[in-house]
Enzyme design. Structure first.
Site, PDB file in Angstrom:
ATOM      1  CD  GLU A   1      -2.795  -1.170   2.458  1.00  0.00           C
ATOM      2  OE1 GLU A   1      -3.976  -1.498   2.320  1.00  0.00           O
ATOM      3  OE2 GLU A   1      -2.289  -0.925   3.551  1.00  0.00           O
TER       4      GLU A   1
HETATM    5  C1  TNX Z   1      -4.415  -4.003   4.662  1.00  0.00           C
HETATM    6  S1  TNX Z   1      -2.687  -6.235   4.280  1.00  0.00           S
HETATM    7  C2  TNX Z   1      -3.158  -3.716   5.158  1.00  0.00           C
HETATM    8  C3  TNX Z   1      -3.015  -3.252   6.543  1.00  0.00           C
HETATM    9  C4  TNX Z   1      -4.336  -3.097   7.230  1.00  0.00           C
HETATM   10  C5  TNX Z   1      -5.247  -4.232   6.852  1.00  0.00           C
HETATM   11  C6  TNX Z   1      -6.552  -4.211   7.574  1.00  0.00           C
HETATM   12  C7  TNX Z   1      -1.652  -5.228   4.176  1.00  0.00           C
HETATM   13  C8  TNX Z   1      -0.390  -5.737   3.710  1.00  0.00           C
HETATM   14  N1  TNX Z   1      -1.993  -3.979   4.496  1.00  0.00           N
HETATM   15  O1  TNX Z   1      -2.286  -2.059   6.582  1.00  0.00           O
HETATM   16  O2  TNX Z   1      -4.108  -3.103   8.599  1.00  0.00           O
HETATM   17  O3  TNX Z   1      -5.462  -4.188   5.471  1.00  0.00           O
HETATM   18  O4  TNX Z   1      -7.308  -5.343   7.309  1.00  0.00           O
END
Ligand code: TNX
Length: 532
Positions: free
Chosen positions: A338
């Site tokens: 992300e």
């Molecule tokens: C996605 S999964 C994220 C996290 C969040 C999560 C909540 C991932 C690698 N990144 O930053 O906490 O979703 O479900």
């Protein structure tokens, strides 16, 4: 002894009579006197050959170990589990025969049991657990635990009897990487809370504890060369609470405790996104030289390290060096998910510069699967967290990396994200990846989940627990149980054992065990829990 027994039995009969004799009661007590069927264990053993007389643990039972310190340690651990509930003294000794025997590397095909496998032989005269390595003995002990009545997990003396069904189990894991992740950044969890989770993971033969140590809301590990990361960056959490961080001594204690349960700690510092806590702690890490405020919300994707600034790589070098020095394990996780505030070109540049730093300090890179959009280092693992319906293009990118040698750890979010709600009514959790009931969490095959990925690229399964909504130890338990054992089973058991209808019966038998351990769990209507 006989004299001692008779009044107790009479007393029991009188109590039963006083309570009003019921058929259900009679059946329950008959069931108590039958050993748990040999294969009724989670994760399902690779092979079970039931038969012959059960072994009964009594006041006379000894735990017999060979002379290696590791075997003794596993013996002492087993005694620590059995003594409070049985009330027996269970001395750990290298003398004599029979009883519960733990044998390392001796005969019975120990050589074929690998780094984590074990063999358990049970019969009238005793139970023998044989393994090539101590980790295998430890996993065998977890199996033995589950073969005993759930009351064995209690802290006070229970009536027994303590029977172990007769027969032989031969058991080796399908995958070497069987993980659980705890996000200690969104909410901070104490060393004691982490240790409790480690014990819960060990029961299901999980061998990796991935700690998500840094994110927008908090930096949780002391770094001597950048002290404000922890003292300031760790000073809050989601919702604005006090947060916290691990001193190096705290962290070493977590690593030591995990190792005593044969788990390797995989530390993660998520970069270049998910870094607001670091950016808030040091203005110079920001491209504009201005520190943002601490963040206590739950948005993602708004922060980025400054890819163009040389100081960014001084920071990364120091953090990776200090973290690697705290890490006896092989892996260091650099996040990489992300990074919505980092351009693709910057992301690739950043990963090209940072992965060699991990190698320089002797560790192997793990990254979230977005790492496959850059160039994963040789030997790196990518952690897949997509969904069943993630785009074909994104899956193809991961599969292509796997075909070129990148190993995969599977954490599909709509299967094993322990922070997803079970149903729309679940009070905790998120639902962006969907609702994940117990059957959905279990009913997929890591071997075929990403078509085109070579079987040898699949290194295992990990169940992450993100903690935006998870605040207490009880919250951890509720979200992890009963889904975590399913993920553990997918990582351990051969595909041939995969079957929801038999799994749910084995899982149901765990419920009373969790009650005995004080683990509050979601009583999914999909699972035939024994009535209380
Ligand atoms: C996605 S999964 C994220 C996290 C969040 C999560 C909540 C991932 C690698 N990144 O930053 O906490 O979703 O479900």
């Amino acid at each position: 002894m006989t004299q001692h027994r008779t009044p107790r039995l009479l007393g029991t009969l009188l109590l039963v009579a006083a309570a009003g004799f019921s058929l259900a009661g009679a059946e329950a007590s008959a069931a108590d006197r039958t050993a748990t069927p040999l294969g009724r264990v989670v994760p399902a053993p690779a092979s079970v050959d039931a038969g012959g007389s059960p072994y009964r643990i009594t006041d006379a039972t000894r735990i017999r170990v060979d002379d290696s310190p590791e075997t003794r340690r596993v013996g002492a651990y087993l005694a620590g589990i059995l003594r409070p509930s049985t009330g027996f003294s269970l001395p750990v000794t290298s003398q004599g025969t029979g009883g519960i025997r733990l044998r390392l590397g001796a005969g019975s095909g120990a050589g074929s049991l690998g780094a984590e496998g074990y063999r358990l032989d049970s019969g009238r005269d005793g139970v023998t657990i044989t393994a090539g390595k101590a980790a295998g003995l430890f996993h065998g002990v977890q199996t033995l635990r589950q073969l005993l009545p759930a009351a064995v997990e209690r802290n006070s003396v229970q009536p027994g009897p303590w029977l172990v069904a007769g027969g032989t189990i031969k058991d080796t894991p399908r995958y070497g990487y069987r993980g659980a992740m705890l996000d200690v950044s969104r909410h901070f969890f104490t060393v004691a809370q982490v240790k409790r989770y480690i014990d819960e993971l060990a029961l299901y033969k999980v061998n990796k504890l991935h700690l998500h140590l840094g994110d927008d809301q908090g930096w949780r590990i002391a770094i001597d060369s950048w002290p404000r990361l922890a003292t300031y960056g760790g000073s809050t959490q989601v919702g604005g609470g006090a947060g916290g961080f691990y001193t190096k001594a705290d962290y070493r204690e977590i690593v030591r405790y995990a190792a005593s349960r044969y788990l390797e700690v995989v530390p993660e510092i998520d970069m270049p996104g998910h870094t607001n806590a670091a950016l808030a702690s040091y203005a110079k890490l920001n491209c504009d030289g201005t520190a943002p405020p601490l963040y206590t919300g739950t948005d993602v994707g708004f922060s980025s390290l400054c890819v163009a600034k040389p100081v960014t790589y001084d920071f990364v070098d120091d953090v990776v060096r200090e973290l690697a020095a705290l890490t006896p394990g092989k892996y260091l996780h650099i996040g990489g998910d992300e990074a919505h505030s980092t351009s693709h070109a910057d992301y690739v540049t950043f990963m090209d510069k940072v992965q060699p730093v991990v190698a320089k300090y002797g560790k192997t890179v793990i990254g979230w699967h977005q790492l496959t959009g850059a160039t994963p280092a040789k030997g790196a693992l990518a952690q897949y967290w997509g969904l069943d319906d993630t785009s074909a293009a994104e899956k193809a990118q991961v599969v292509k990396a796997a075909q070129s040698g990148t190993g995969l750890v599977l954490s599909p979010a709509d299967r094993v994200y322990l922070d997803m709600k079970y149903t729309a009514d679940t009070p905790l959790g998120q639902d962006w990846a969907g609702l994940v009931e117990v059957k959905r969490a279990y009913d997929w095959d890591p071997g075929t989940y990403l078509p085109g990925a070579p079987g040898s690229a699949i290194r295992g399964v990990e169940a992450p627990l993100w903690t935006e909504t998870v605040v207490t130890g009880a919250d951890i338990d509720y979200m992890a149980f009963p889904r975590l054992p399913g993920a553990a089973e997918l990582g351990w058991s051969p595909a041939s054992t995969h079957d929801w209808d038999t799994y749910k019966v084995r899982l149901a038998a765990q419920g009373p065990r969790w009650e005995a351990l004080g683990i509050g769990y979601y009583r999914s209507p999909q699972v035939p829990w024994p009535s209380a």
